[in-house]
Scaffold this motif. Sequence first.
Motif, PDB file in Angstrom:
ATOM      1  N   PHE A   1       0.839  -1.189   0.000  1.00 16.51           N
ATOM      2  CA  PHE A   1       0.000   0.000   0.000  1.00 16.51           C
ATOM      3  C   PHE A   1       0.883   1.251   0.000  1.00 16.51           C
ATOM      4  CE2 PHE A   1      -2.612  -3.329   1.786  1.00 16.51           C
ATOM      5  CZ  PHE A   1      -3.848  -3.114   1.194  1.00 16.51           C
ATOM      6  N   VAL A   2       0.521   2.223  -0.806  1.00 15.48           N
ATOM      7  CA  VAL A   2       1.313   3.453  -0.935  1.00 15.48           C
ATOM      8  C   VAL A   2       0.407   4.665  -0.763  1.00 15.48           C
ATOM      9  CG1 VAL A   2       2.914   2.360  -2.547  1.00 15.48           C
ATOM     10  CG2 VAL A   2       0.966   3.656  -3.438  1.00 15.48           C
ATOM     11  N   ASP A   3       1.010   5.799  -0.447  1.00 15.50           N
ATOM     12  CA  ASP A   3       0.274   7.065  -0.454  1.00 15.50           C
ATOM     13  C   ASP A   3      -0.015   7.437  -1.900  1.00 15.50           C
ATOM     14  OD1 ASP A   3       0.199   7.517   2.318  1.00 15.50           O
ATOM     15  OD2 ASP A   3       2.246   8.299   2.296  1.00 15.50           O
ATOM     16  N   LEU A   4      -1.270   7.670  -2.207  1.00 15.17           N
ATOM     17  CA  LEU A   4      -1.640   7.959  -3.595  1.00 15.17           C
ATOM     18  C   LEU A   4      -0.958   9.227  -4.095  1.00 15.17           C
ATOM     19  CD1 LEU A   4      -3.396   6.610  -5.723  1.00 15.17           C
ATOM     20  CD2 LEU A   4      -5.227   8.189  -5.124  1.00 15.17           C
ATOM     21  N   ASP A   5      -0.681  10.162  -3.194  1.00 22.51           N
ATOM     22  CA  ASP A   5      -0.016  11.410  -3.592  1.00 22.51           C
ATOM     23  C   ASP A   5       1.392  11.160  -4.118  1.00 22.51           C
ATOM     24  OD1 ASP A   5      -2.256  12.798  -2.852  1.00 22.51           O
ATOM     25  OD2 ASP A   5      -1.501  13.357  -0.867  1.00 22.51           O
ATOM     26  N   ASP A   6       1.956   9.990  -3.785  1.00 20.94           N
ATOM     27  CA  ASP A   6       3.308   9.682  -4.241  1.00 20.94           C
ATOM     28  C   ASP A   6       3.333   9.170  -5.680  1.00 20.94           C
ATOM     29  OD1 ASP A   6       4.289  10.411  -1.798  1.00 20.94           O
ATOM     30  OD2 ASP A   6       4.397   8.367  -0.999  1.00 20.94           O
ATOM     31  N   VAL A   7       2.156   8.867  -6.247  1.00 21.45           N
ATOM     32  CA  VAL A   7       2.089   8.354  -7.616  1.00 21.45           C
ATOM     33  C   VAL A   7       1.867   9.524  -8.568  1.00 21.45           C
ATOM     34  CG1 VAL A   7       0.963   6.736  -9.187  1.00 21.45           C
ATOM     35  CG2 VAL A   7       1.069   6.220  -6.741  1.00 21.45           C
ATOM     36  N   ASP A   8       2.832   9.785  -9.430  1.00 15.85           N
ATOM     37  CA  ASP A   8       2.729  10.888 -10.386  1.00 15.85           C
ATOM     38  C   ASP A   8       1.530  10.671 -11.308  1.00 15.85           C
ATOM     39  OD1 ASP A   8       3.206  12.575 -12.772  1.00 15.85           O
ATOM     40  OD2 ASP A   8       5.141  12.964 -11.828  1.00 15.85           O
ATOM     41  N   PRO A   9       0.704  11.712 -11.545  1.00 20.83           N
ATOM     42  CA  PRO A   9      -0.479  11.572 -12.413  1.00 20.83           C
ATOM     43  C   PRO A   9      -0.184  11.015 -13.798  1.00 20.83           C
ATOM     44  CG  PRO A   9      -0.559  13.658 -11.240  1.00 20.83           C
ATOM     45  CD  PRO A   9       0.782  13.055 -10.944  1.00 20.83           C
ATOM     46  N   ILE A  10       1.060  11.183 -14.287  1.00 23.71           N
ATOM     47  CA  ILE A  10       1.374  10.697 -15.636  1.00 23.71           C
ATOM     48  C   ILE A  10       1.255   9.179 -15.722  1.00 23.71           C
ATOM     49  CG2 ILE A  10       3.866  10.364 -15.320  1.00 23.71           C
ATOM     50  CD1 ILE A  10       4.234  11.624 -18.091  1.00 23.71           C
ATOM     51  N   PHE A  11       1.318   8.478 -14.575  1.00 28.92           N
ATOM     52  CA  PHE A  11       1.239   7.023 -14.592  1.00 28.92           C
ATOM     53  C   PHE A  11      -0.194   6.517 -14.770  1.00 28.92           C
ATOM     54  CE2 PHE A  11       5.425   7.530 -12.722  1.00 28.92           C
ATOM     55  CZ  PHE A  11       6.126   6.469 -13.268  1.00 28.92           C
ATOM     56  N   PHE A  12      -1.203   7.347 -14.475  1.00 28.86           N
ATOM     57  CA  PHE A  12      -2.590   6.888 -14.529  1.00 28.86           C
ATOM     58  C   PHE A  12      -3.080   6.758 -15.964  1.00 28.86           C
ATOM     59  CE2 PHE A  12      -2.243   8.351 -10.212  1.00 28.86           C
ATOM     60  CZ  PHE A  12      -3.053   7.478  -9.508  1.00 28.86           C
ATOM     61  N   ASP A  13      -3.845   5.686 -16.216  1.00 32.42           N
ATOM     62  CA  ASP A  13      -4.352   5.423 -17.559  1.00 32.42           C
ATOM     63  C   ASP A  13      -5.875   5.359 -17.571  1.00 32.42           C
ATOM     64  OD1 ASP A  13      -4.568   4.799 -20.228  1.00 32.42           O
ATOM     65  OD2 ASP A  13      -3.938   2.724 -20.020  1.00 32.42           O
ATOM     66  N   LYS A  14      -6.462   4.226 -17.182  1.00 32.44           N
ATOM     67  CA  LYS A  14      -7.911   4.027 -17.264  1.00 32.44           C
ATOM     68  C   LYS A  14      -8.464   3.626 -15.897  1.00 32.44           C
ATOM     69  CE  LYS A  14     -11.404   1.545 -20.033  1.00 32.44           C
ATOM     70  NZ  LYS A  14     -12.173   2.754 -20.340  1.00 32.44           N
ATOM     71  N   THR A  15      -9.735   3.980 -15.650  1.00 31.53           N
ATOM     72  CA  THR A  15     -10.361   3.714 -14.363  1.00 31.53           C
ATOM     73  C   THR A  15     -11.480   2.677 -14.495  1.00 31.53           C
ATOM     74  OG1 THR A  15      -9.904   5.972 -13.623  1.00 31.53           O
ATOM     75  CG2 THR A  15     -11.549   4.738 -12.389  1.00 31.53           C
TER      76      THR A  15
ATOM     77  N   HIS B   1       0.598   3.091 -16.111  1.00 33.16           N
ATOM     78  CA  HIS B   1       1.641   2.811 -17.086  1.00 33.16           C
ATOM     79  C   HIS B   1       2.850   2.224 -16.364  1.00 33.16           C
ATOM     80  CE1 HIS B   1      -0.344   4.797 -20.423  1.00 33.16           C
ATOM     81  NE2 HIS B   1      -0.571   5.845 -19.660  1.00 33.16           N
ATOM     82  N   TRP B   2       3.540   1.320 -17.027  1.00 37.42           N
ATOM     83  CA  TRP B   2       4.795   0.805 -16.488  1.00 37.42           C
ATOM     84  C   TRP B   2       5.841   1.913 -16.582  1.00 37.42           C
ATOM     85  CZ3 TRP B   2       4.353  -3.896 -14.244  1.00 37.42           C
ATOM     86  CH2 TRP B   2       3.319  -4.727 -14.668  1.00 37.42           C
ATOM     87  N   ALA B   3       6.840   1.831 -15.696  1.00 37.49           N
ATOM     88  CA  ALA B   3       7.854   2.890 -15.644  1.00 37.49           C
ATOM     89  C   ALA B   3       8.554   3.082 -16.982  1.00 37.49           C
ATOM     90  CB  ALA B   3       8.882   2.573 -14.552  1.00 37.49           C
ATOM     91  N   ASP B   4       8.827   1.980 -17.714  1.00 34.14           N
ATOM     92  CA  ASP B   4       9.543   2.118 -18.982  1.00 34.14           C
ATOM     93  C   ASP B   4       8.640   2.604 -20.116  1.00 34.14           C
ATOM     94  OD1 ASP B   4       8.023  -0.132 -19.363  1.00 34.14           O
ATOM     95  OD2 ASP B   4       9.690  -1.486 -19.784  1.00 34.14           O
ATOM     96  N   GLU B   5       7.348   2.805 -19.829  1.00 27.57           N
ATOM     97  CA  GLU B   5       6.434   3.362 -20.831  1.00 27.57           C
ATOM     98  C   GLU B   5       6.345   4.884 -20.751  1.00 27.57           C
ATOM     99  OE1 GLU B   5       3.165  -0.218 -21.453  1.00 27.57           O
ATOM    100  OE2 GLU B   5       2.810   1.290 -19.890  1.00 27.57           O
ATOM    101  N   VAL B   6       6.820   5.453 -19.649  1.00 25.55           N
ATOM    102  CA  VAL B   6       6.755   6.900 -19.453  1.00 25.55           C
ATOM    103  C   VAL B   6       8.014   7.533 -20.044  1.00 25.55           C
ATOM    104  CG1 VAL B   6       6.601   8.767 -17.776  1.00 25.55           C
ATOM    105  CG2 VAL B   6       5.357   6.628 -17.374  1.00 25.55           C
ATOM    106  N   ARG B   7       7.833   8.394 -20.998  1.00 26.33           N
ATOM    107  CA  ARG B   7       8.964   9.008 -21.693  1.00 26.33           C
ATOM    108  C   ARG B   7       9.586  10.143 -20.882  1.00 26.33           C
ATOM    109  NH1 ARG B   7       6.567   9.556 -27.882  1.00 26.33           N
ATOM    110  NH2 ARG B   7       6.572   7.325 -28.383  1.00 26.33           N
ATOM    111  N   ASP B   8      10.880  10.304 -21.048  1.00 19.13           N
ATOM    112  CA  ASP B   8      11.608  11.392 -20.402  1.00 19.13           C
ATOM    113  C   ASP B   8      11.364  12.679 -21.203  1.00 19.13           C
ATOM    114  OD1 ASP B   8      13.378  13.201 -19.347  1.00 19.13           O
ATOM    115  OD2 ASP B   8      15.104  11.855 -19.354  1.00 19.13           O
ATOM    116  N   PRO B   9      10.745  13.702 -20.606  1.00 21.57           N
ATOM    117  CA  PRO B   9      10.444  14.918 -21.365  1.00 21.57           C
ATOM    118  C   PRO B   9      11.682  15.606 -21.923  1.00 21.57           C
ATOM    119  CG  PRO B   9      10.153  15.289 -19.001  1.00 21.57           C
ATOM    120  CD  PRO B   9      10.316  13.810 -19.207  1.00 21.57           C
ATOM    121  N   ARG B  10      12.815  15.430 -21.256  1.00 24.90           N
ATOM    122  CA  ARG B  10      14.045  16.075 -21.731  1.00 24.90           C
ATOM    123  C   ARG B  10      14.526  15.481 -23.048  1.00 24.90           C
ATOM    124  NH1 ARG B  10      13.815  15.402 -16.521  1.00 24.90           N
ATOM    125  NH2 ARG B  10      14.124  17.146 -15.079  1.00 24.90           N
TER     126      ARG B  10
END
Length: 347
Positions: free
Chosen positions: A104-118, A174-183
């Motif tokens: 279990f994690v604090d939801l605030d610790d999950v960056d919104p970019i990881f969320f996909d479908k509900t 999203h899996w971590a390797d699916e999130v692109r580096d903006p830089r």
Amino acid sequence: MEGERVVVTMARPVWSGALSFGLVSLPVQLYSATESHTVHFHQLQRGTSDRVRNRRVNERTGEEVPLDDIVKGVDAGDEYVLVEPRELDDIAPGRSKSLEISGFVDLDDVDPIFFDKTYYLGPRGKEYEKVYALLHRAMAQSNKAGIATFVMRNRQYLVAVKAEGDILALHTLHWADEVRDPRREVADLPGKAEVSDREMKTAVQLVEAMSIEWDPEEYHDTYQEQTRKLIEAKLSGETVEKAEAPPESTNVIDLMSALRASVDSAGGGSGKQSGKQSGSRSGARGGGKSHKRGRAASDRRSTAEDLGKLTKAELYERATAAEIHGRSSMTREELVKALSGATARAG
């Protein structure tokens, strides 16, 4: 109508399995939490009413292939590695029926970019309501989200399960390797751009002036509404007006003026005016005229030639004071024309 019985059709679950945390296992069903209202079009050949359909065709023979004769294949260079659908089911973790919370994690610790479908999670039967309620209340009280993985439709998902209202909701991540580096993806990132204290203060003031309460009911898909209007208009032989052109980009030179005009338009002005504005207002102070009327009086004394010397931000500020409709989408030339017309009518 009176006497008639209303039949409510319940949604069908998209997945069934067991949600487990620790040694507790809860049979659940997964339901889609959202739906699309997008207008769906068929493909037709121009000039006809003939449908254009996609077909599964053997590219060598040109013949259509039955669905049962199609297998999956991965290009390995010299050959294809063939995989049957049932083979994918056999290797799915937990046979696609397990949703195990690993922590279990604090939801605030999950960056919104990881969320996909509900999705919504419901208990699979009344006998499991107590376990469901216990997990729901524990997660609501602790403000935690359960992180888990599970397989659905031959795909493994990383998910967050949390209490929302009186139900458990599942958010695919999203899996971590699916999130692109903006830089790496975005060119011309601002980096350490120079921003003056005055610009920063006014920008924050604009954000505060435009702050509102979040109410999703206030927002609706206007593009889909216009699409439906277009279809209805074509059926009745009418025409539909084109949408307004997007606003022009703000010139860096006019940035401060644009910020100031935006703050005033949003009703968040501090009441302090520049020397030029104060002079205009002092001339119209007699008789208790408001700032808006003072600005309008200044506009009436302006000629089209005078307006042509102003920046777009200054023109927009005057158009706001003159309450010119549609000003936010006007070009600089259109603002000059609209203000000139307003001055002529006032004169």
